[in-house]
Design an enzyme around this catalytic site. Structure first.
Site, PDB file in Angstrom:
ATOM      1  N   GLY A   1       0.800  -1.204   0.000  1.00  0.00           N
ATOM      2  CA  GLY A   1       0.000   0.000   0.000  1.00  0.00           C
ATOM      3  C   GLY A   1       0.837   1.260   0.000  1.00  0.00           C
ATOM      4  O   GLY A   1       0.397   2.315  -0.460  1.00  0.00           O
ATOM      5  N   SER A  39       6.419   0.866  -3.863  1.00  0.00           N
ATOM      6  CA  SER A  39       7.279  -0.234  -4.308  1.00  0.00           C
ATOM      7  C   SER A  39       8.704  -0.042  -3.815  1.00  0.00           C
ATOM      8  O   SER A  39       9.154   1.081  -3.608  1.00  0.00           O
ATOM      9  CB  SER A  39       7.277  -0.326  -5.842  1.00  0.00           C
ATOM     10  OG  SER A  39       5.970  -0.515  -6.338  1.00  0.00           O
ATOM     11  N   LYS A  89      12.846   3.218  -2.391  1.00  0.00           N
ATOM     12  CA  LYS A  89      11.456   3.146  -1.967  1.00  0.00           C
ATOM     13  C   LYS A  89      10.682   4.250  -2.660  1.00  0.00           C
ATOM     14  O   LYS A  89      10.927   5.434  -2.431  1.00  0.00           O
ATOM     15  CB  LYS A  89      11.341   3.289  -0.444  1.00  0.00           C
ATOM     16  CG  LYS A  89       9.907   3.172   0.079  1.00  0.00           C
ATOM     17  CD  LYS A  89       9.889   3.226   1.596  1.00  0.00           C
ATOM     18  CE  LYS A  89       8.490   3.048   2.149  1.00  0.00           C
ATOM     19  NZ  LYS A  89       8.480   3.084   3.636  1.00  0.00           N
ATOM     20  N   ASP A 107       6.063   3.626  14.579  1.00  0.00           N
ATOM     21  CA  ASP A 107       5.595   2.419  13.902  1.00  0.00           C
ATOM     22  C   ASP A 107       6.595   1.283  14.064  1.00  0.00           C
ATOM     23  O   ASP A 107       6.858   0.528  13.126  1.00  0.00           O
ATOM     24  CB  ASP A 107       5.347   2.689  12.416  1.00  0.00           C
ATOM     25  CG  ASP A 107       4.458   1.627  11.762  1.00  0.00           C
ATOM     26  OD1 ASP A 107       3.761   0.899  12.504  1.00  0.00           O
ATOM     27  OD2 ASP A 107       4.450   1.532  10.522  1.00  0.00           O
TER      28      ASP A 107
END
Length: 338
Positions: A70, A73, A87, A189
Site C-alpha cells: 500500500g 514499491s 522506496k 511504527d
C-alpha cells in the site's frame, strides 16, 4: 512539529552556509521555501555523512523489484558503487495529503547515522516513469540492509530464537530508539516488519513514514488532526495515540514491548476484530496474553514479563525511557547468559 523539517535541523551548522545544490521543495510548506542539501560522491562511493535531494537516476544499475504494498514499491539496485534500496512512495488517490506527509516523515531521520538505523542516501519528489512517475509522491534511496526482517524470522522460519538472539535483537532496537529519541525523533511504527536484519544479523530500524520530529527540548507534542500519517500499526499503537493524545518517545517504548513479546512467544499479539481490539486496548487495558505462555513461567521468564509489562503500561510516565530500557536489557543479558 512533524515534517517538513527545517534544513537547520538536518545539517550541522558549519555546513549550512555552503548549501548550493539541488532544491527539493516540501509540498507541505505553504510558504514555498525549499530544502537544499548537497549531493556528494566520495572515491566512487556514496558519501555516508549527508543525504542528497538529488537522485542520479542514470547511475542506477541492476534494478530489481523486491517488494510492493500500500505504501508503494521497493527496488534493489547498484548506485555509485553501493548496493541500495529505492522506496517509491505511492500517491494515494483517496488521501493525497497523507501520502505527502508519509514521504516527508521518511526524512525525519535522514540526517542521522547509527548502526541500528537504516541510512538514507538521497530523496526526491522527481521520480521517473519506471519508478512511479505521476503515481509516486517521491522516492527515497537508502542503504540496502538485506532481504529479511524480524517479522519473517519470527513467523516465517524455523530458526531458533534463544536468549542469545532475542536479547541481541532487543538491544539493537533499543540502541536505535535511544539514538532517535536523543535527536528528538519518535518512530511511531516500531514492529517486527519494520526492523530489518543485515547480513551480519544486526537489527536496523526502517520505515519512518509515521515518524514525528519534536522540537528541541520538547518531550511531547500535540499533533494536528490533519496529520493523518501519525499512528502506525494498530496492534503496536500506544493507547494514548489511540485516544488522540500527545505524542512522546514513550509511544515507541510501548511498541517495543509488543515487539519483545512477539520475539519471546512467536505468536500474533491479538486475534479478533480490529475495532474490538482498539477499543479493548484503551478501555479494558487489553494486552497480548501472558498466561499459558511457557516462556514466562521460569524465574528468568518472570523477569522478562516484568520488563514487558512496564513497557506496555497504559501510563506513558510509567514506561522506561530508552536509556533505562537499555540498562534493563543488559541486566537480562547477564541473568540469561552469564
Amino acid at each position: 512539529m512533524p515534517s517538513p523539517v527545517p534544513v537547520t535541523r538536518l545539517l550541522p551548522s558549519d555546513l549550512y552556509p555552503s548549501l548550493g545544490c539541488g532544491a527539493c521543495s516540501s509540498p507541505l510548506n505553504k510558504f514555498g521555501s525549499s530544502l537544499q542539501v548537497p549531493a556528494q560522491r566520495l572515491h566512487g562511493r556514496v558519501a555516508s555523512r549527508l543525504w542528497s535531494s538529488v537522485i542520479h537516476w542514470k547511475e542506477l544499475r541492476a534494478v530489481v523489484p523486491v517488494g510492493s504494498g500500500g505504501f508503494g514499491s521497493v527496488y534493489r539496485a547498484e548506485y555509485l558503487g553501493e548496493t541500495v534500496a529505492i522506496k517509491s512512495v505511492k500517491k494515494s488517490t483517496k488521501n493525497q495529503l497523507a501520502s505527502r506527509q508519509s514521504f516527508w516523515a521518511e526524512l525525519n531521520a535522514a540526517h542521522l547515522r547509527h548502526k541500528n538505523i537504516v541510512r538514507v542516501i538521497a530523496a526526491t519528489t522527481c521520480v521517473p516513469a519506471e519508478y512511479g512517475d505521476e503515481c509516486s509522491t517521491g522516492a527515497v534511496l537508502m542503504e540496502f540492509v538485506g532481504n529479511r526482517n524480524l517479522h519473517q524470522v519470527i513467523y516465517g522460519s524455523t530458526e531458533q530464537l534463544g536468549p542469545d538472539r532475542w536479547l541481541r535483537y532487543s538491544a539493537d532496537m533499543v540502541h536505535g530508539l535511544r539514538f532517535l529519541h536523543s535527536h528528538n525523533v519518535v518512530h511511531l511504527d516500531l514492529k517486527p516488519a519494520n526492523v530489518l536484519l543485515s547480513g551480519d544479523d544486526v537489527c536496523k530500524i526502517a520505515d519512518f513514514g509515521c515518524s514525528v520530529k519534536l522540537d528541541p527540548g520538547q518531550e511531547v507534542t500535540s499533533v494536528s488532526p490533519q496529520l493523518s500519517h501519525v499512528g502506525g500499526t494498530y496492534t503496536h499503537r500506544a493507547p494514548e495515540l489511540l485516544k488522540g493524545e500527545r505524542v512522546s518517545p514513550k509511544a515507541d517504548i510501548f511498541s517495543f514491548g509488543i515487539t519483545l513479546w512477539q520475539l519471546l512467544t512467536r505468536e500474533q499479539p491479538y486475534t479478533g476484530d480490529r475495532q474490538h481490539v482498539l477499543y479493548a486496548v484503551v478501555a479494558n487495558n487489553l494486552r497480548p496474553p501472558v498466561q499459558g505462555q511457557a516462556v514466562f513461567e521460569s524465574e528468568q521468564g518472570r523477569l522478562c514479563w516484568t520488563l514487558v509489562s512496564r513497557c506496555w503500561s497504559s501510563e506513558p510516565l510509567r514506561r522506561p525511557s530508552a536509556q533505562e530500557l537499555l540498562l534493563e536489557v543488559e541486566q537480562l543479558h547477564g541473568r540469561f547468559l552469564s
